[in-house]
Each structure stands twice: as structure tokens, then as C-alpha cells.
Design a protein around this motif. Structure first.
Motif, short mmCIF file in Angstrom:
data_model
loop_
_atom_site.label_atom_id
_atom_site.label_comp_id
_atom_site.label_asym_id
_atom_site.label_seq_id
_atom_site.Cartn_x
_atom_site.Cartn_y
_atom_site.Cartn_z
N ASN A 254 -3.40 7.05 10.32
CA ASN A 254 -2.33 6.06 10.23
C ASN A 254 -2.59 5.24 8.98
N THR B 162 -0.41 17.04 15.61
CA THR B 162 -0.06 15.80 14.92
C THR B 162 0.16 16.02 13.43
N PRO C 240 -1.92 4.18 21.46
CA PRO C 240 -2.76 5.37 21.41
C PRO C 240 -4.24 5.10 21.08
N THR C 241 -4.58 3.87 20.68
CA THR C 241 -5.96 3.60 20.28
C THR C 241 -6.65 2.53 21.13
N ARG D 163 0.41 -2.35 15.51
CA ARG D 163 1.26 -1.17 15.28
C ARG D 163 0.87 0.03 16.14
N TRP D 164 -0.43 0.23 16.38
CA TRP D 164 -0.89 1.47 17.02
C TRP D 164 -1.83 1.22 18.20
N THR E 24 3.05 13.07 10.43
CA THR E 24 1.98 12.08 10.35
C THR E 24 1.16 12.34 9.09
N TYR F 10 -3.44 -3.50 12.48
CA TYR F 10 -3.47 -2.10 12.92
C TYR F 10 -3.17 -2.01 14.42
N LYS F 11 -3.82 -2.88 15.18
CA LYS F 11 -3.63 -2.87 16.64
C LYS F 11 -2.21 -3.25 17.03
#
Length: 131
Positions: free
Chosen positions: A44, A20, A108-109, A104-105, A25, A101-102
Motif C-alpha cells: 500500500n 492481489t 486488513p492490517t 486507510r488500511w 494493487t 496508514y491505519k
């Protein structure tokens, strides 16, 4: 009381972070709170209303504890490095930023948010360019 922390598997910590960090990143480098040695981890960077934030979806991670102790670090994206200052936000400021945040990502999280659903378990830092 144990800290709220979801430890990633070995493969992700070692191989995943290495891969990564070489894909553009952003990588946070922060001094270890015990040794002072630099530690690097992909992150991130969340931008909301012109402010930048780092959110720890795995909870009280080593990078979050180190950044809390040091109050500064460096974010490197590609060949560009920026020294940063970090201020941890209080629990009441976290929910809105965590939702952003959630958005956007989450992919993966998602499992991390399911394992640690309380926003208080997730350090959130406002970052700015350090002088």
C-alpha cells in the motif's frame, strides 16, 4: 534479539500475494539482500502532504529489509512501472504516518498492529522517483 516480525500464513504469502498483485494493487520489486534476485510483494503506497511512503505493518519483513539494503526498487501498478529511491525514516517520524496508514488500511492490517503495537517495530520509507 529476534526481529519484530509477524509472519503471514502460507496461503496469504503465496496465493494471496499472487491474486492481489493482479488486481491493480501496487507491487514492490526489490533485489534480495543476499541473492540479488528480484522479489515482488503487493504494498500500500501511503500519500501524506504530497510525499509517498511505504509502511511495513508486519514489522521487519523481508521486503523492508531488502529495501533498506538496496535503497531502491520498482513499484508497478497495472502496466506502469516506476523506479523508486527509498529512505528509511527515524522512529520519531513514524507515529503520524502509521496513524494515517491505519486510517486507510486498518481493516486488513488490524491484527498486525495489535501484535506489534510499537511504531519502532515497523519500518517506514519515504519513496521518490529514482533517476
Amino acid at each position: 534479539m529476534a526481529r519484530a516480525y509477524l509472519r503471514p500464513p502460507w496461503f496469504l504469502r503465496v496465493v494471496g500475494n499472487w491474486i492481489t498483485s493482479r488486481t491493480g494493487t501496487p507491487v514492490l520489486e526489490v533485489a534480495g539482500r543476499r541473492t540479488g534476485q528480484p522479489h515482488r510483494v503487493p504494498v500500500n503506497v501511503l500519500t501524506v502532504d504530497g510525499e509517498r511512503y511505504l509502511v511495513a505493518p508486519r514489522g521487519q519483513t523481508d521486503w523492508a529489509l531488502n529495501l533498506r539494503a538496496a535503497g531502491r526498487g520498482t513499484i508497478t501498478t497495472g502496466k506502469i512501472s516506476e523506479p523508486i529511491a527509498a529512505v528509511e525514516l527515524p522512529d520519531d517520524a513514524k507515529p503520524r504516518l502509521i496513524e494515517e496508514y491505519k486510517e486507510r488500511w486498518l481493516g486488513p492490517t488490524k491484527s498486525q498492529w495489535e501484535a506489534l503495537p510499537d511504531p519502532a517495530d515497523h519500518p517506514v520509507f519515504r519513496i521518490s522517483t529514482a533517476s
